[in-house]
Write a protein that holds these residues in place. Structure first.
Motif, PDB file in Angstrom:
ATOM      1  N   LEU A 160       0.553  -1.274  -0.001  1.00 28.96           N
ATOM      2  CA  LEU A 160       0.258  -0.042  -0.361  1.00 28.96           C
ATOM      3  C   LEU A 160       0.895   0.987  -0.206  1.00 28.96           C
ATOM      4  O   LEU A 160       0.271   2.034  -1.100  1.00 28.96           O
ATOM      5  N   ASP A 161       1.884   1.450   0.830  1.00 26.41           N
ATOM      6  CA  ASP A 161       2.735   2.101   0.983  1.00 26.41           C
ATOM      7  C   ASP A 161       3.214   2.667  -0.806  1.00 26.41           C
ATOM      8  O   ASP A 161       3.235   3.578  -0.917  1.00 26.41           O
ATOM      9  N   SER A 162       3.890   1.901  -0.978  1.00 31.07           N
ATOM     10  CA  SER A 162       4.441   1.477  -2.798  1.00 31.07           C
ATOM     11  C   SER A 162       3.779   2.300  -3.296  1.00 31.07           C
ATOM     12  O   SER A 162       3.933   2.942  -4.691  1.00 31.07           O
ATOM     13  N   ILE A 163       2.648   2.025  -3.245  1.00 27.66           N
ATOM     14  CA  ILE A 163       1.309   2.470  -4.631  1.00 27.66           C
ATOM     15  C   ILE A 163       1.122   4.110  -3.975  1.00 27.66           C
ATOM     16  O   ILE A 163       1.559   4.750  -5.509  1.00 27.66           O
ATOM     17  N   VAL A 164       0.695   4.316  -2.926  1.00 31.82           N
ATOM     18  CA  VAL A 164       0.570   5.935  -2.689  1.00 31.82           C
ATOM     19  C   VAL A 164       1.878   6.380  -3.037  1.00 31.82           C
ATOM     20  O   VAL A 164       2.387   7.351  -3.660  1.00 31.82           O
ATOM     21  N   THR A 165       3.774   5.630  -2.550  1.00 22.76           N
ATOM     22  CA  THR A 165       4.401   6.533  -3.169  1.00 22.76           C
ATOM     23  C   THR A 165       4.063   6.948  -5.162  1.00 22.76           C
ATOM     24  O   THR A 165       4.296   7.931  -4.934  1.00 22.76           O
ATOM     25  N   GLY A 166       4.017   6.121  -5.338  1.00 21.94           N
ATOM     26  CA  GLY A 166       4.534   5.640  -6.156  1.00 21.94           C
ATOM     27  C   GLY A 166       3.541   7.254  -7.572  1.00 21.94           C
ATOM     28  O   GLY A 166       3.898   7.602  -8.498  1.00 21.94           O
ATOM     29  N   PHE A 167       2.447   6.727  -7.189  1.00 20.43           N
ATOM     30  CA  PHE A 167       1.156   7.554  -7.564  1.00 20.43           C
ATOM     31  C   PHE A 167       1.321   8.847  -7.590  1.00 20.43           C
ATOM     32  O   PHE A 167       1.788   9.829  -8.394  1.00 20.43           O
ATOM     33  N   ARG A 168       2.389   9.247  -6.115  1.00 20.95           N
ATOM     34  CA  ARG A 168       2.258  10.990  -5.815  1.00 20.95           C
ATOM     35  C   ARG A 168       3.395  11.508  -5.993  1.00 20.95           C
ATOM     36  O   ARG A 168       3.695  12.532  -7.516  1.00 20.95           O
ATOM     37  N   LYS A 170       4.661   9.470  -9.462  1.00 24.58           N
ATOM     38  CA  LYS A 170       4.091  10.002 -11.088  1.00 24.58           C
ATOM     39  C   LYS A 170       3.665  11.605 -11.600  1.00 24.58           C
ATOM     40  O   LYS A 170       4.075  11.896 -12.093  1.00 24.58           O
ATOM     41  N   LYS A 171       2.808  11.630  -9.946  1.00 28.50           N
ATOM     42  CA  LYS A 171       1.914  12.883 -10.305  1.00 28.50           C
ATOM     43  C   LYS A 171       2.502  14.458  -9.763  1.00 28.50           C
ATOM     44  O   LYS A 171       2.979  15.138 -11.425  1.00 28.50           O
ATOM     45  N   ARG A 172       3.797  14.293  -9.249  1.00 31.74           N
ATOM     46  CA  ARG A 172       5.208  15.250  -9.244  1.00 31.74           C
ATOM     47  C   ARG A 172       5.536  15.294 -10.705  1.00 31.74           C
ATOM     48  O   ARG A 172       6.144  16.539 -10.696  1.00 31.74           O
ATOM     49  N   LEU A 173       6.239  13.933 -11.002  1.00 30.33           N
ATOM     50  CA  LEU A 173       7.212  14.294 -12.134  1.00 30.33           C
ATOM     51  C   LEU A 173       6.603  14.825 -12.934  1.00 30.33           C
ATOM     52  O   LEU A 173       6.881  15.849 -14.316  1.00 30.33           O
ATOM     53  N   ALA A 174       5.172  14.898 -13.601  1.00 27.18           N
ATOM     54  CA  ALA A 174       4.850  15.319 -14.961  1.00 27.18           C
ATOM     55  C   ALA A 174       4.579  16.711 -14.500  1.00 27.18           C
ATOM     56  O   ALA A 174       4.509  17.593 -14.975  1.00 27.18           O
ATOM     57  N   GLU A 175       4.481  17.255 -13.147  1.00 27.38           N
ATOM     58  CA  GLU A 175       4.165  18.742 -12.532  1.00 27.38           C
ATOM     59  C   GLU A 175       5.593  19.496 -13.364  1.00 27.38           C
ATOM     60  O   GLU A 175       5.373  20.696 -13.810  1.00 27.38           O
ATOM     61  N   ARG A 176       6.243  18.938 -12.576  1.00 22.16           N
ATOM     62  CA  ARG A 176       7.892  19.551 -12.582  1.00 22.16           C
ATOM     63  C   ARG A 176       8.842  18.912 -14.093  1.00 22.16           C
ATOM     64  O   ARG A 176       9.311  20.138 -14.027  1.00 22.16           O
ATOM     65  N   PHE A 177       8.288  18.063 -14.749  1.00 24.41           N
ATOM     66  CA  PHE A 177       9.342  17.540 -15.598  1.00 24.41           C
ATOM     67  C   PHE A 177       8.407  17.361 -16.948  1.00 24.41           C
ATOM     68  O   PHE A 177       8.378  15.531 -17.223  1.00 24.41           O
ATOM     69  N   PRO A 178       7.357  18.523 -17.226  1.00 21.02           N
ATOM     70  CA  PRO A 178       6.482  17.356 -18.264  1.00 21.02           C
ATOM     71  C   PRO A 178       7.174  17.110 -19.934  1.00 21.02           C
ATOM     72  O   PRO A 178       6.984  16.501 -20.206  1.00 21.02           O
ATOM     73  N   ASP A 179       8.108  17.722 -20.374  1.00 19.66           N
ATOM     74  CA  ASP A 179       9.140  18.164 -21.019  1.00 19.66           C
ATOM     75  C   ASP A 179      10.236  16.589 -21.516  1.00 19.66           C
ATOM     76  O   ASP A 179      10.716  16.229 -22.180  1.00 19.66           O
TER      77      ASP A 179
END
Length: 212
Positions: A160-168, A170-179
């Motif tokens: 469960l902790d790995s799923i939450v960490t991976g989801f968060r 992934k979202k932060r990476l998409a915001e910070r490094f879109p290109d």
């Protein structure tokens, strides 16, 4: 009978060596040095100091001198040893210049900082596994049942902790490094979360609770 020629052709001219003819022009074209050339007082043996370009070309020719197989192998070992020392130092200090290819780049650095700034259950898997293993080896039925239950609880919590960490992440990476190329960054971070904080390489550069 025929008359004898007035100017007989010498045999030496007919059978003359062609090698001598080829060597003779080089003797004629040999440059003559000027003995009146001014001497540089700092130059050895009376020769003028060579220009910087000439000296650099001479150093390049020395560097490009073919080496034996033994010398080449020795040089490769030294270069490999130097590169490994730089990598160990970079892993300890987080120097991006000499990190391995899997750890380079701003995306991987952000993934490391994101994991290092969090409290991860997975990083305590090894000590908890040792405790559970000790409990399961005791010949008491109640303790063995507790050990089995702990195994299930620990595995579920880590998943469960790995799923939450991976989801968060992934979202932060998409915001910070879109290109930027983000493939494999989440798996890289989750593998890092399985390691104890003090054993992670490269060493953590952020404190717990510090926002990367």
């Amino acid at each position: 009978m025929g008359s004898t020629p007035r100017h007989p052709v010498p045999l030496g001219f007919v059978f003359r060596s062609r090698a001598k003819e080829e060597k003779s022009p080089s003797l004629v074209k040999t440059p003559v040095t000027d003995s009146n050339q001014p001497r540089d007082p700092q130059a050895p043996k009376g020769r003028p100091t060579p220009k910087r370009s000439a000296a650099q070309s001479q150093r390049r020719s020395v560097a490009n001198t073919p080496m034996t197989r033994k010398d080449a192998a020795k040089r490769q070992r030294e270069e490999r040893r130097t590169a490994m020392a730089r990598q160990r130092e970079a892993l300890a200090k987080g120097d991006e210049r000499y990190l391995p290819a899997r750890d380079k780049g701003p995306v991987r650095k952000f993934a490391r900082d994101f994991v290092d700034s969090r409290f991860n259950i997975a990083e305590y898997f090894l000590p908890m596994a040792v405790i559970i293993l000790v409990l399961s080896m005791i010949r008491v039925a109640s303790l063995q049942n507790v050990a089995l239950l702990l195994w299930l609880v620990v595995i579920v919590m880590i998943v469960l902790d790995s799923i939450v960490t991976g989801f968060r992440l992934k979202k932060r990476l998409a915001e910070r490094f879109p290109d930027e190329r983000r493939r494999g960054a989440v798996a890289y971070a989750l593998m890092r979360s399985l390691q104890m904080r003090r054993l992670r390489l490269p060493k953590p550069q952020v404190k717990r609770g510090e926002r990367p």
